[in-house]
Motif scaffolding. Sequence first.
Motif, PDB file in Angstrom:
ATOM      1  N   ALA A 104       0.802  -1.222   0.000  1.00 43.76           N
ATOM      2  CA  ALA A 104       0.000   0.000   0.000  1.00 43.76           C
ATOM      3  C   ALA A 104       0.833   1.270   0.000  1.00 43.76           C
ATOM      4  CB  ALA A 104      -0.927   0.009   1.216  1.00 43.76           C
ATOM      5  N   ALA A 105       2.152   1.156   0.049  1.00 43.83           N
ATOM      6  CA  ALA A 105       3.003   2.347   0.120  1.00 43.83           C
ATOM      7  C   ALA A 105       3.041   3.075  -1.220  1.00 43.83           C
ATOM      8  CB  ALA A 105       4.420   1.963   0.540  1.00 43.83           C
ATOM      9  N   PHE A 106       2.830   4.382  -1.181  1.00 46.31           N
ATOM     10  CA  PHE A 106       2.836   5.198  -2.387  1.00 46.31           C
ATOM     11  C   PHE A 106       4.182   5.070  -3.101  1.00 46.31           C
ATOM     12  CE2 PHE A 106       3.932   9.341  -4.345  1.00 46.31           C
ATOM     13  CZ  PHE A 106       2.977   9.344  -5.346  1.00 46.31           C
ATOM     14  N   ALA A 107       4.131   4.882  -4.412  1.00 49.37           N
ATOM     15  CA  ALA A 107       5.296   4.794  -5.305  1.00 49.37           C
ATOM     16  C   ALA A 107       6.073   3.493  -5.155  1.00 49.37           C
ATOM     17  CB  ALA A 107       6.243   5.978  -5.120  1.00 49.37           C
ATOM     18  N   GLY A 108       5.695   2.641  -4.221  1.00 52.88           N
ATOM     19  CA  GLY A 108       6.402   1.371  -4.066  1.00 52.88           C
ATOM     20  C   GLY A 108       7.871   1.590  -3.776  1.00 52.88           C
ATOM     21  N   THR A 109       8.723   0.784  -4.389  1.00 49.05           N
ATOM     22  CA  THR A 109      10.159   0.909  -4.149  1.00 49.05           C
ATOM     23  C   THR A 109      10.818   1.960  -5.040  1.00 49.05           C
ATOM     24  OG1 THR A 109      10.625  -0.867  -5.730  1.00 49.05           O
ATOM     25  CG2 THR A 109      10.366  -1.499  -3.409  1.00 49.05           C
ATOM     26  N   SER A 110      10.056   2.585  -5.915  1.00 53.45           N
ATOM     27  CA  SER A 110      10.612   3.649  -6.748  1.00 53.45           C
ATOM     28  C   SER A 110      10.669   4.949  -5.947  1.00 53.45           C
ATOM     29  CB  SER A 110       9.783   3.832  -8.010  1.00 53.45           C
ATOM     30  OG  SER A 110       8.488   4.311  -7.680  1.00 53.45           O
ATOM     31  N   VAL A 111      11.307   5.951  -6.505  1.00 51.67           N
ATOM     32  CA  VAL A 111      11.369   7.273  -5.877  1.00 51.67           C
ATOM     33  C   VAL A 111      10.653   8.238  -6.813  1.00 51.67           C
ATOM     34  CG1 VAL A 111      12.847   9.101  -4.968  1.00 51.67           C
ATOM     35  CG2 VAL A 111      13.557   6.703  -4.750  1.00 51.67           C
ATOM     36  N   ASP A 112       9.496   8.739  -6.386  1.00 46.52           N
ATOM     37  CA  ASP A 112       8.689   9.573  -7.279  1.00 46.52           C
ATOM     38  C   ASP A 112       9.382  10.901  -7.539  1.00 46.52           C
ATOM     39  OD1 ASP A 112       7.016  11.857  -5.548  1.00 46.52           O
ATOM     40  OD2 ASP A 112       7.669  10.131  -4.376  1.00 46.52           O
ATOM     41  N   ILE A 113       8.987  11.562  -8.615  1.00 47.56           N
ATOM     42  CA  ILE A 113       9.717  12.757  -9.053  1.00 47.56           C
ATOM     43  C   ILE A 113       9.509  13.938  -8.107  1.00 47.56           C
ATOM     44  CG2 ILE A 113       9.867  12.096 -11.477  1.00 47.56           C
ATOM     45  CD1 ILE A 113       7.426  13.737 -12.055  1.00 47.56           C
ATOM     46  N   GLY A 114       8.399  13.976  -7.385  1.00 48.79           N
ATOM     47  CA  GLY A 114       8.225  15.020  -6.400  1.00 48.79           C
ATOM     48  C   GLY A 114       9.242  14.883  -5.266  1.00 48.79           C
ATOM     49  N   THR A 115       9.426  13.661  -4.786  1.00 51.40           N
ATOM     50  CA  THR A 115      10.428  13.408  -3.755  1.00 51.40           C
ATOM     51  C   THR A 115      11.821  13.747  -4.260  1.00 51.40           C
ATOM     52  OG1 THR A 115       9.092  11.716  -2.662  1.00 51.40           O
ATOM     53  CG2 THR A 115      11.478  11.597  -2.336  1.00 51.40           C
ATOM     54  N   ARG A 116      12.101  13.406  -5.510  1.00 54.22           N
ATOM     55  CA  ARG A 116      13.421  13.736  -6.078  1.00 54.22           C
ATOM     56  C   ARG A 116      13.645  15.243  -6.123  1.00 54.22           C
ATOM     57  NH1 ARG A 116      16.521   9.791  -8.262  1.00 54.22           N
ATOM     58  NH2 ARG A 116      15.574   7.712  -8.449  1.00 54.22           N
TER      59      ARG A 116
END
Length: 388
Positions: free
Chosen positions: A220-232
């Motif tokens: 259920a975690a947003f973006a899963g194991t990727s790093v979304d572009i907003g966080t970047r």
Amino acid sequence: MSESGTRKQAHSASPTDFDFDRLSRKPDVEADNLFAVDASDRLILDEAAGALAGAGSGNVVVLEDRYGALTLGAAALHGARKLRVYQDALSGEHALERNASTFGLDDSYRSLPLGEELLAGARVVLLQIPRSLGELDEIAGAIARYAAPDVLVFAGGRIKHMSVSMNEVLRRHFGALNVTPARQKSRVLIATSPIATGASDWPHSETHDDLGLTVRAHGAAFAGTSVDIGTRALLDVLDRMKPDAESAIDLGCGTGVLAAALALQRPRLRVIASDQSSAAVASARATMDANALAERVTVVRDDALSSRAEDSAELILINPPFHIGSSVHAGIALKLFADAARVLSPGGELWAVWNTHLGYRPELTRIVGPTRQVGRNTKFTVTVSTRR
């Protein structure tokens, strides 16, 4: 997660005095276009009526009940008792507590984390289907692993939010799947014959060499194991964030990427990672373990920052959601901004990234203090607000 609510001596609701329209979303955001119950809740309960009548006390489990419609409907309308309930969102748990108290049903259920205690021996499971296939996979796997062999799973939702891929996920964990006729733009999938599997493969893990981080994520975690572009976008300006700060909070931390990166960059900084999602908190803790940061980052489950004292943080980072469930709504971001303003000490900084079209800068200035733009493109804007 402890048992939900203080047990009260109150008259329990009967089928004649239980009214779905009296359910409240509080403490979640309330608005004219946001509701505590919908047609899919009613359809799930109707399809499961016979099974609920024969399930017996303690054998019914409710999953992802948003504000209590399924749990309290099962108790008041179908006589279910000793229900076991899992809700990812802490605001949903609190809403269920409030609504249960309204109808005198405080002692009809208990809240538990997703796992064996929640699901062991369950014969009937009511599920509001999550939109994330990863979350559905983790939940379905847990049901198949721990529930009774004759379990009946009634998984429903609004048709516009359902997909054939959800059927495929359920068929990985159950030998039979019946698709019921639609009603009021809602549908229920009935899964039976659980397929026993070994240990869960959640959380998943991915190493990001460019960041020097390993990210772990539950379904259920947003973006899963990727790093979304907003966080970047926030990662790119970490070194500009209040250099003299001694304490920081990653608000709505998700998998904990920002908290982990900040802790690695500033070893002396006290970092808290906070989220209301049970899956996000478990993911963030797993991420800290993967990066040897468990002793340096405190991960907490909280509704906004309700457990934090006023004027207690010098730096807060936030990548706020712009959805409440399936609805696009600014209310959740404004709630988070207001709590950040309360918790920031005077002169403290709130660094935020948000979808450019939302235009949050005037609201940030009003709620927190003077706000300046740090970066902007067609999709995202990064701002820093200084607490007055």
